[in-house]
Design an enzyme around this catalytic site. Structure first.
Site, short mmCIF file in Angstrom:
data_model
loop_
_atom_site.label_atom_id
_atom_site.label_comp_id
_atom_site.label_asym_id
_atom_site.label_seq_id
_atom_site.Cartn_x
_atom_site.Cartn_y
_atom_site.Cartn_z
N GLY A 94 0.66 -1.10 -0.19
CA GLY A 94 0.01 0.28 -0.06
C GLY A 94 0.86 1.32 -0.14
N PHE A 108 0.52 -2.43 8.91
CA PHE A 108 -0.14 -0.92 8.31
C PHE A 108 -1.70 -1.61 7.77
CE2 PHE A 108 4.30 0.02 7.18
CZ PHE A 108 4.37 1.36 7.66
N SER A 129 -3.38 7.01 13.96
CA SER A 129 -4.06 8.33 13.20
C SER A 129 -4.11 9.61 14.13
CB SER A 129 -5.26 8.28 12.45
OG SER A 129 -5.70 9.34 12.20
N ALA A 130 -4.08 10.73 13.73
CA ALA A 130 -4.22 11.67 14.75
C ALA A 130 -5.79 11.74 14.82
CB ALA A 130 -3.91 13.08 13.91
N TYR A 177 -14.04 4.50 11.04
CA TYR A 177 -12.78 4.32 10.75
C TYR A 177 -11.77 4.63 11.86
CZ TYR A 177 -8.00 5.53 9.30
OH TYR A 177 -6.44 5.84 9.33
N LYS A 183 -9.25 2.66 15.01
CA LYS A 183 -7.83 3.12 15.40
C LYS A 183 -7.84 3.15 16.90
CE LYS A 183 -5.97 3.22 11.39
NZ LYS A 183 -5.34 2.09 11.05
N TYR A 225 -0.17 9.13 12.80
CA TYR A 225 0.21 10.07 11.50
C TYR A 225 -0.76 11.24 11.41
CZ TYR A 225 1.39 5.15 10.23
OH TYR A 225 1.91 3.95 10.02
N PHE A 226 -0.36 12.33 10.97
CA PHE A 226 -1.09 13.27 10.58
C PHE A 226 -1.39 13.07 9.23
CE2 PHE A 226 -1.76 15.90 14.66
CZ PHE A 226 -1.27 15.00 15.48
N ASN A 254 -11.63 11.57 -1.52
CA ASN A 254 -12.03 12.24 -0.34
C ASN A 254 -11.12 13.29 0.05
OD1 ASN A 254 -14.86 11.38 0.41
ND2 ASN A 254 -13.58 9.49 0.80
N ASP A 265 -15.54 18.41 9.65
CA ASP A 265 -14.08 18.84 9.74
C ASP A 265 -13.79 19.96 10.78
OD1 ASP A 265 -13.41 17.79 7.46
OD2 ASP A 265 -13.60 19.62 5.99
P1 NAD Z 1 -3.38 1.42 1.68
O1 NAD Z 1 -4.86 1.36 1.59
O2 NAD Z 1 -2.47 2.26 0.60
O3 NAD Z 1 -2.58 0.44 2.37
C1 NAD Z 1 -3.20 -0.61 3.14
C2 NAD Z 1 -2.87 -2.17 2.45
O4 NAD Z 1 -3.42 -3.01 3.46
C3 NAD Z 1 -3.41 -2.20 1.21
O5 NAD Z 1 -2.38 -2.47 0.29
C4 NAD Z 1 -4.46 -3.10 1.38
O6 NAD Z 1 -4.52 -3.96 0.12
C5 NAD Z 1 -3.81 -4.05 2.71
N1 NAD Z 1 -5.09 -4.86 3.39
C6 NAD Z 1 -6.29 -4.32 4.07
N2 NAD Z 1 -6.71 -5.15 4.60
C7 NAD Z 1 -6.04 -6.27 4.69
C8 NAD Z 1 -6.17 -7.69 5.08
N3 NAD Z 1 -7.25 -7.96 5.71
N4 NAD Z 1 -5.08 -8.51 4.73
C9 NAD Z 1 -4.19 -8.19 4.23
N5 NAD Z 1 -3.89 -6.73 3.76
C10 NAD Z 1 -5.03 -5.94 3.96
O7 NAD Z 1 -3.30 2.65 3.15
P2 NAD Z 1 -2.24 3.54 3.52
O8 NAD Z 1 -2.48 5.03 3.37
O9 NAD Z 1 -0.76 3.14 3.13
O10 NAD Z 1 -2.28 3.60 5.20
C11 NAD Z 1 -1.76 2.53 5.89
C12 NAD Z 1 -2.15 2.46 7.32
O11 NAD Z 1 -1.91 3.65 7.79
C13 NAD Z 1 -3.64 2.16 7.44
O12 NAD Z 1 -3.76 1.31 8.65
C14 NAD Z 1 -4.19 3.35 7.76
O13 NAD Z 1 -5.47 3.38 8.26
C15 NAD Z 1 -3.34 4.30 8.38
N6 NAD Z 1 -3.34 5.84 8.35
C16 NAD Z 1 -3.22 6.24 7.18
C17 NAD Z 1 -3.26 7.60 6.86
C18 NAD Z 1 -3.61 8.12 5.52
O14 NAD Z 1 -3.67 9.26 5.29
N7 NAD Z 1 -2.94 7.50 4.49
C19 NAD Z 1 -3.52 8.48 7.94
C20 NAD Z 1 -3.26 7.68 9.09
C21 NAD Z 1 -3.34 6.47 9.39
C1 UD1 Z 2 -9.20 12.70 7.22
C2 UD1 Z 2 -9.30 11.94 8.37
C3 UD1 Z 2 -8.31 11.00 8.98
C4 UD1 Z 2 -7.38 10.66 7.91
C5 UD1 Z 2 -7.12 11.68 6.73
C6 UD1 Z 2 -6.13 11.02 5.66
C7 UD1 Z 2 -11.34 12.82 9.74
C8 UD1 Z 2 -11.80 13.30 11.05
N1 UD1 Z 2 -10.05 12.65 9.43
O1 UD1 Z 2 -8.40 14.09 7.64
O2 UD1 Z 2 -8.72 10.36 9.99
O3 UD1 Z 2 -6.41 10.03 8.54
O4 UD1 Z 2 -8.28 12.16 6.41
O5 UD1 Z 2 -5.20 11.98 5.54
O6 UD1 Z 2 -12.11 12.00 9.03
N2 UD1 Z 2 -10.66 19.67 1.77
C9 UD1 Z 2 -11.25 20.47 0.88
N3 UD1 Z 2 -11.46 19.66 -0.34
C10 UD1 Z 2 -11.68 18.44 -0.58
C11 UD1 Z 2 -10.80 17.79 0.38
C12 UD1 Z 2 -10.26 18.37 1.47
O7 UD1 Z 2 -11.51 21.71 1.12
O8 UD1 Z 2 -11.94 18.11 -1.77
C13 UD1 Z 2 -10.04 20.15 2.88
C14 UD1 Z 2 -10.61 19.85 4.48
O9 UD1 Z 2 -11.94 20.58 4.46
C15 UD1 Z 2 -9.60 19.79 5.30
C16 UD1 Z 2 -8.33 19.57 4.36
O10 UD1 Z 2 -8.65 19.70 3.01
O11 UD1 Z 2 -9.24 21.17 5.76
C17 UD1 Z 2 -7.80 18.18 4.48
O12 UD1 Z 2 -8.95 17.33 4.45
P1 UD1 Z 2 -8.47 15.58 4.20
O13 UD1 Z 2 -7.25 15.43 3.20
O14 UD1 Z 2 -9.75 14.90 3.79
O15 UD1 Z 2 -7.87 15.29 5.54
P2 UD1 Z 2 -8.39 15.50 7.15
O16 UD1 Z 2 -9.91 15.76 6.98
O17 UD1 Z 2 -7.88 16.16 7.85
#
Ligand code: NAD
Ligand code: UD1
Length: 337
Positions: free
Chosen positions: A10, A80, A124-125, A149, A153, A177-178, A198, A296
């Site tokens: 991922g 992850f 996650s934050a 979701y 966490k 993570y932020f 999103n 938000d």
């Molecule tokens: P991602 O979807 O790219 O990676 C997750 C991976 O897990 C994918 O490759 C998916 O195929 C695999 N997966 C899901 N369910 C599985 C299962 N049951 N068995 C085996 N594999 C499985 O996501 P990412 O952005 O790389 O995020 C990684 C982790 O960090 C996640 O737990 C996510 O919740 C957390 N996280 C992500 C963010 C973000 O913004 N990307 C922020 C905070 C926390």
């Molecule tokens: C959200 C999730 C967080 C997740 C993160 C992934 C919540 C409370 N938080 O955070 O759990 O880890 O995504 O990075 O659900 N925005 C726009 N237009 C858009 C999309 C976003 O203006 O089309 C703005 C939002 O209002 C926000 C900022 O951009 O101010 C960031 O948004 P986004 O990337 O969705 O992340 P978070 O909402 O911070």
């Protein structure tokens, strides 16, 4: 050291695998390809000139996890794997609770059976909920989460705390993570969102590439410098390095429960991100101001001092790097279609 990386194909997992291989770790990946592509394995090899061992298996299948532990001498695990789309989790809560919780419990049970007790978890934050102040410090603890979701966490953090309390031999790291964005500088790996994204950066990329017409900026009447929402964006390569630092900490300090924010400590507004993206990539991003998105918060960012003091880790890349690397990955993706 042999590290099992779940979800290693991922977005964040693949970047972490690259950093681990480059630091000399042996990496075993398990991923069910739910949100990833097997081609990422070759990309990792192209970048590092090393090939991780990959199992295409589901963590919901405990037998399969057991087999991986029988076949490999695993020392530590970075977890992850999970579902991560906030909106989808509100529509399909059972699917989210089932996958995220059951896969984690299966994994921990198998680890326990094999006496492997070093574990790093992707938190996650979002677990802070709405603490009423913008600077999130670890001591604030878990607040009331606003979507399933986020609740998965928070629940997994609680499970891990209880596990540590029951058996102090575990070394557990909860990494909060932020907002991760950016991509590897090679442009070979990055985040590939399906459908209409999103999150902000994936949406900007689709507008810049012409796939979507206009970015909706959710509100410009927040109490922030330009009225748009402020977040702590972190380059995914910095984030990946944070995992290596956390692994070092566990290896050196031994058992314990460690909790760290992984963020830059700086907040940027939506318009600052859009303007920086346009400037460094010399490309226009059409946007319009629309209503606030329900749920938000106006502004939040990390207090990143604990990770600096205890892990010696801090972010190095700038907002410019994040914007440039994200677009570089997207351009390569478009060319490869
Ligand atoms: P991602 O979807 O790219 O990676 C997750 C991976 O897990 C994918 O490759 C998916 O195929 C695999 N997966 C899901 N369910 C599985 C299962 N049951 N068995 C085996 N594999 C499985 O996501 P990412 O952005 O790389 O995020 C990684 C982790 O960090 C996640 O737990 C996510 O919740 C957390 N996280 C992500 C963010 C973000 O913004 N990307 C922020 C905070 C926390
Ligand atoms: C959200 C999730 C967080 C997740 C993160 C992934 C919540 C409370 N938080 O955070 O759990 O880890 O995504 O990075 O659900 N925005 C726009 N237009 C858009 C999309 C976003 O203006 O089309 C703005 C939002 O209002 C926000 C900022 O951009 O101010 C960031 O948004 P986004 O990337 O969705 O992340 P978070 O909402 O911070």
């Amino acid at each position: 050291m042999n590290v099992l990386v779940t979800g290693g194909l991922g977005f964040i997992g693949s970047h972490t695998v690259v950093e681990l291989l480059e630091k000399g770790y042996d990496v075993i990946i398990v991923d069910n390809l739910y949100n990833s592509d097997i081609k990422v394995k070759d990309k990792i090899t192209e970048i590092t000139k090393k090939t991780p061992k990959v199992y295409i298996e589901d963590l919901l299948n405990k037998e399969a996890i057991n087999k991986i532990f029988n076949e490999n001498n695993i020392d530590e695990v970075i977890h992850f794997a999970g579902y991560k789309a906030v909106g989808e989790s509100c529509k399909k809560p059972l699917m989210y609770y089932y996958n995220n919780l059951m896969s984690t419990i299966n994994l921990l049970e198998v680890m326990k059976e094999h006496n492997v007790k070093k574990f790093i978890f992707s938190s996650s934050a979002t677990i802070y909920g709405n603490p009423g102040i913008p600077k999130y410090v670890e001591d604030l603890g878990r607040g009331i989460t606003t979507n399933p979701y986020g609740t998965t966490k928070s629940m997994i953090e609680q499970i891990l705390e209880d596990l540590y309390k029951s058996d102090n031999e575990w070394s557990i790291s909860l990494l909060r993570y932020f907002n991760p964005i950016g991509a590897h500088k090679s442009g070979l790996i990055g985040e590939k969102p399906n459908g209409i994204p999103n999150n902000l950066m994936p949406y900007i990329l689709k507008v810049a590439s012409g796939e979507l017409e206009v970015l909706n900026v959710f509100g410009n009447d927040y109490d922030t410098p330009d009225g748009t929402g402020v977040r702590d964006y972190i380059h995914v390569v910095d984030l990946a390095k944070g995992h290596v630092s956390s692994l070092n900490k566990i290896e050196k300090s031994g058992s314990g429960l460690y909790i760290y924010n992984l963020g830059s400590g700086k907040g940027y507004s939506v318009l600052e991100l859009v303007n920086t993206f346009e400037r460094v990539n010399n490309i226009k991003v059409n946007y319009k101001i629309v209503e606030r998105r329900p749920g938000d918060l106006a502004e939040y960012y990390a207090d990143a001092s604990k990770a600096l003091n205890e892990l010696g880790w801090k972010t190095e890349k700038t907002l410019e790097d994040m914007c440039r690397d994200s677009w570089n990955f997207m351009k390569k993706e478009i060319q490869s279609i």
